[in-house]
Design a protein around this motif. Structure first.
Motif, PDB file in Angstrom:
ATOM      1  N   TRP A 179     -80.222  -4.743 -46.842  1.00 11.14           N
ATOM      2  CA  TRP A 179     -80.167  -5.672 -47.369  1.00 11.14           C
ATOM      3  C   TRP A 179     -80.269  -6.592 -47.136  1.00 11.14           C
ATOM      4  O   TRP A 179     -79.049  -7.044 -46.843  1.00 11.14           O
ATOM      5  CB  TRP A 179     -79.942  -5.671 -48.888  1.00 11.14           C
ATOM      6  N   LEU A 180     -80.851  -8.261 -47.538  1.00  9.31           N
ATOM      7  CA  LEU A 180     -80.706  -9.547 -47.541  1.00  9.31           C
ATOM      8  C   LEU A 180     -80.733  -9.997 -48.933  1.00  9.31           C
ATOM      9  O   LEU A 180     -81.719  -9.527 -49.918  1.00  9.31           O
ATOM     10  CB  LEU A 180     -80.816 -10.021 -46.150  1.00  9.31           C
ATOM     11  N   PHE A 181     -79.624 -10.809 -49.216  1.00 12.82           N
ATOM     12  CA  PHE A 181     -79.901 -11.845 -50.440  1.00 12.82           C
ATOM     13  C   PHE A 181     -79.797 -13.006 -50.582  1.00 12.82           C
ATOM     14  O   PHE A 181     -79.040 -13.404 -49.794  1.00 12.82           O
ATOM     15  CB  PHE A 181     -78.687 -11.343 -51.960  1.00 12.82           C
TER      16      PHE A 181
ATOM     17  N   VAL B 217     -85.532 -11.984 -40.852  1.00  5.92           N
ATOM     18  CA  VAL B 217     -85.482 -12.285 -42.019  1.00  5.92           C
ATOM     19  C   VAL B 217     -84.191 -13.676 -42.316  1.00  5.92           C
ATOM     20  O   VAL B 217     -84.891 -14.379 -42.552  1.00  5.92           O
ATOM     21  CB  VAL B 217     -85.533 -11.093 -43.284  1.00  5.92           C
ATOM     22  N   ARG B 218     -82.824 -12.894 -42.202  1.00  4.74           N
ATOM     23  CA  ARG B 218     -81.852 -13.536 -41.690  1.00  4.74           C
ATOM     24  C   ARG B 218     -82.179 -15.184 -40.910  1.00  4.74           C
ATOM     25  O   ARG B 218     -82.499 -16.074 -41.542  1.00  4.74           O
ATOM     26  CB  ARG B 218     -80.726 -13.457 -41.387  1.00  4.74           C
ATOM     27  N   THR B 219     -82.417 -15.385 -39.875  1.00  6.74           N
ATOM     28  CA  THR B 219     -83.213 -15.657 -38.937  1.00  6.74           C
ATOM     29  C   THR B 219     -84.630 -16.701 -39.048  1.00  6.74           C
ATOM     30  O   THR B 219     -84.388 -17.832 -39.144  1.00  6.74           O
ATOM     31  CB  THR B 219     -83.270 -14.959 -37.727  1.00  6.74           C
ATOM     32  N   ALA B 220     -85.132 -16.669 -39.498  1.00  7.86           N
ATOM     33  CA  ALA B 220     -86.739 -16.895 -40.795  1.00  7.86           C
ATOM     34  C   ALA B 220     -85.994 -17.988 -41.560  1.00  7.86           C
ATOM     35  O   ALA B 220     -86.309 -18.948 -41.852  1.00  7.86           O
ATOM     36  CB  ALA B 220     -87.543 -15.959 -41.069  1.00  7.86           C
ATOM     37  N   VAL B 221     -85.111 -17.080 -42.770  1.00  5.52           N
ATOM     38  CA  VAL B 221     -84.706 -17.980 -43.638  1.00  5.52           C
ATOM     39  C   VAL B 221     -83.943 -19.214 -43.279  1.00  5.52           C
ATOM     40  O   VAL B 221     -84.021 -20.206 -43.686  1.00  5.52           O
ATOM     41  CB  VAL B 221     -83.941 -17.517 -44.596  1.00  5.52           C
ATOM     42  N   GLU B 222     -83.549 -19.177 -42.445  1.00  2.00           N
ATOM     43  CA  GLU B 222     -82.330 -20.641 -41.736  1.00  2.00           C
ATOM     44  C   GLU B 222     -83.198 -21.108 -40.628  1.00  2.00           C
ATOM     45  O   GLU B 222     -83.187 -22.745 -41.356  1.00  2.00           O
ATOM     46  CB  GLU B 222     -81.204 -19.787 -41.097  1.00  2.00           C
ATOM     47  N   GLU B 223     -83.991 -20.792 -40.271  1.00  2.00           N
ATOM     48  CA  GLU B 223     -85.020 -21.203 -39.676  1.00  2.00           C
ATOM     49  C   GLU B 223     -85.671 -22.514 -40.229  1.00  2.00           C
ATOM     50  O   GLU B 223     -85.874 -23.485 -40.692  1.00  2.00           O
ATOM     51  CB  GLU B 223     -85.791 -21.272 -38.288  1.00  2.00           C
ATOM     52  N   LEU B 224     -86.667 -21.996 -41.565  1.00  2.00           N
ATOM     53  CA  LEU B 224     -87.206 -22.539 -42.204  1.00  2.00           C
ATOM     54  C   LEU B 224     -86.485 -23.577 -43.703  1.00  2.00           C
ATOM     55  O   LEU B 224     -86.802 -24.941 -43.933  1.00  2.00           O
ATOM     56  CB  LEU B 224     -87.978 -21.775 -43.504  1.00  2.00           C
ATOM     57  N   LEU B 225     -85.248 -23.433 -43.668  1.00  2.00           N
ATOM     58  CA  LEU B 225     -84.025 -24.193 -44.658  1.00  2.00           C
ATOM     59  C   LEU B 225     -83.488 -25.004 -43.966  1.00  2.00           C
ATOM     60  O   LEU B 225     -82.676 -26.593 -44.835  1.00  2.00           O
ATOM     61  CB  LEU B 225     -83.571 -23.032 -45.514  1.00  2.00           C
TER      62      LEU B 225
ATOM     63  N   GLY C 224     -77.826 -28.780 -59.401  1.00  2.00           N
ATOM     64  CA  GLY C 224     -77.328 -27.729 -59.784  1.00  2.00           C
ATOM     65  C   GLY C 224     -77.467 -26.626 -60.473  1.00  2.00           C
ATOM     66  O   GLY C 224     -77.352 -25.704 -60.265  1.00  2.00           O
ATOM     67  N   THR C 225     -79.114 -26.217 -60.303  1.00  2.00           N
ATOM     68  CA  THR C 225     -80.055 -25.564 -60.851  1.00  2.00           C
ATOM     69  C   THR C 225     -79.343 -24.289 -59.365  1.00  2.00           C
ATOM     70  O   THR C 225     -79.779 -24.425 -58.268  1.00  2.00           O
ATOM     71  CB  THR C 225     -81.016 -25.479 -60.620  1.00  2.00           C
ATOM     72  N   VAL C 226     -79.038 -23.237 -59.759  1.00  2.00           N
ATOM     73  CA  VAL C 226     -78.581 -22.131 -58.803  1.00  2.00           C
ATOM     74  C   VAL C 226     -80.070 -20.655 -59.150  1.00  2.00           C
ATOM     75  O   VAL C 226     -79.754 -20.648 -59.846  1.00  2.00           O
ATOM     76  CB  VAL C 226     -77.292 -21.839 -58.694  1.00  2.00           C
ATOM     77  N   GLY C 227     -79.976 -20.185 -57.607  1.00  2.00           N
ATOM     78  CA  GLY C 227     -81.227 -19.360 -58.331  1.00  2.00           C
ATOM     79  C   GLY C 227     -81.166 -18.069 -56.333  1.00  2.00           C
ATOM     80  O   GLY C 227     -80.581 -18.320 -55.476  1.00  2.00           O
ATOM     81  N   TRP C 228     -80.983 -17.237 -57.046  1.00  2.00           N
ATOM     82  CA  TRP C 228     -80.446 -16.012 -56.110  1.00  2.00           C
ATOM     83  C   TRP C 228     -82.454 -15.155 -56.018  1.00  2.00           C
ATOM     84  O   TRP C 228     -83.068 -15.403 -57.105  1.00  2.00           O
ATOM     85  CB  TRP C 228     -79.788 -14.896 -56.607  1.00  2.00           C
ATOM     86  N   GLY C 229     -82.643 -14.306 -54.201  1.00  2.00           N
ATOM     87  CA  GLY C 229     -83.681 -13.853 -53.903  1.00  2.00           C
ATOM     88  C   GLY C 229     -83.485 -13.079 -53.216  1.00  2.00           C
ATOM     89  O   GLY C 229     -82.607 -12.595 -52.813  1.00  2.00           O
ATOM     90  N   GLU C 230     -84.686 -12.265 -53.195  1.00  2.00           N
ATOM     91  CA  GLU C 230     -84.260 -11.315 -51.526  1.00  2.00           C
ATOM     92  C   GLU C 230     -85.372 -11.304 -51.210  1.00  2.00           C
ATOM     93  O   GLU C 230     -86.333 -10.524 -50.825  1.00  2.00           O
ATOM     94  CB  GLU C 230     -84.508  -9.673 -52.357  1.00  2.00           C
ATOM     95  N   PRO C 231     -85.703 -11.920 -49.485  1.00  2.00           N
ATOM     96  CA  PRO C 231     -86.286 -12.154 -48.924  1.00  2.00           C
ATOM     97  C   PRO C 231     -86.099 -10.835 -48.389  1.00  2.00           C
ATOM     98  O   PRO C 231     -85.119 -10.628 -47.550  1.00  2.00           O
ATOM     99  CB  PRO C 231     -85.951 -13.480 -48.018  1.00  2.00           C
TER     100      PRO C 231
END
Length: 50
Positions: A15-17, A41-49, A25-32
């Motif tokens: 799993w990855l959250f 998925v971790r690599t893709a999220v880091e690249e996109l952000l 200041g809004t905080v949100g959680w998701g699960e790619p």
């Protein structure tokens, strides 16, 4: 509003959250998710952000 911070939390076995914080200041959680591919998925999220 912009994303100002993110954190990724890998939880074995597969799993990855994602926690996002925005400029107002809004905080949100998701699960790619791609089943069984947390590191990919971790690599893709880091690249996109970055």
């Amino acid at each position: 509003m912009r994303i100002t911070e993110y954190e990724l939390f890998e939880v074995p076995p597969r799993w990855l959250f994602l926690k996002l914080t925005t400029s107002d200041g809004t905080v949100g959680w998701g699960e790619p998710v791609v089943e069984g591919r947390a590191k990919t998925v971790r690599t893709a999220v880091e690249e996109l952000l970055d």
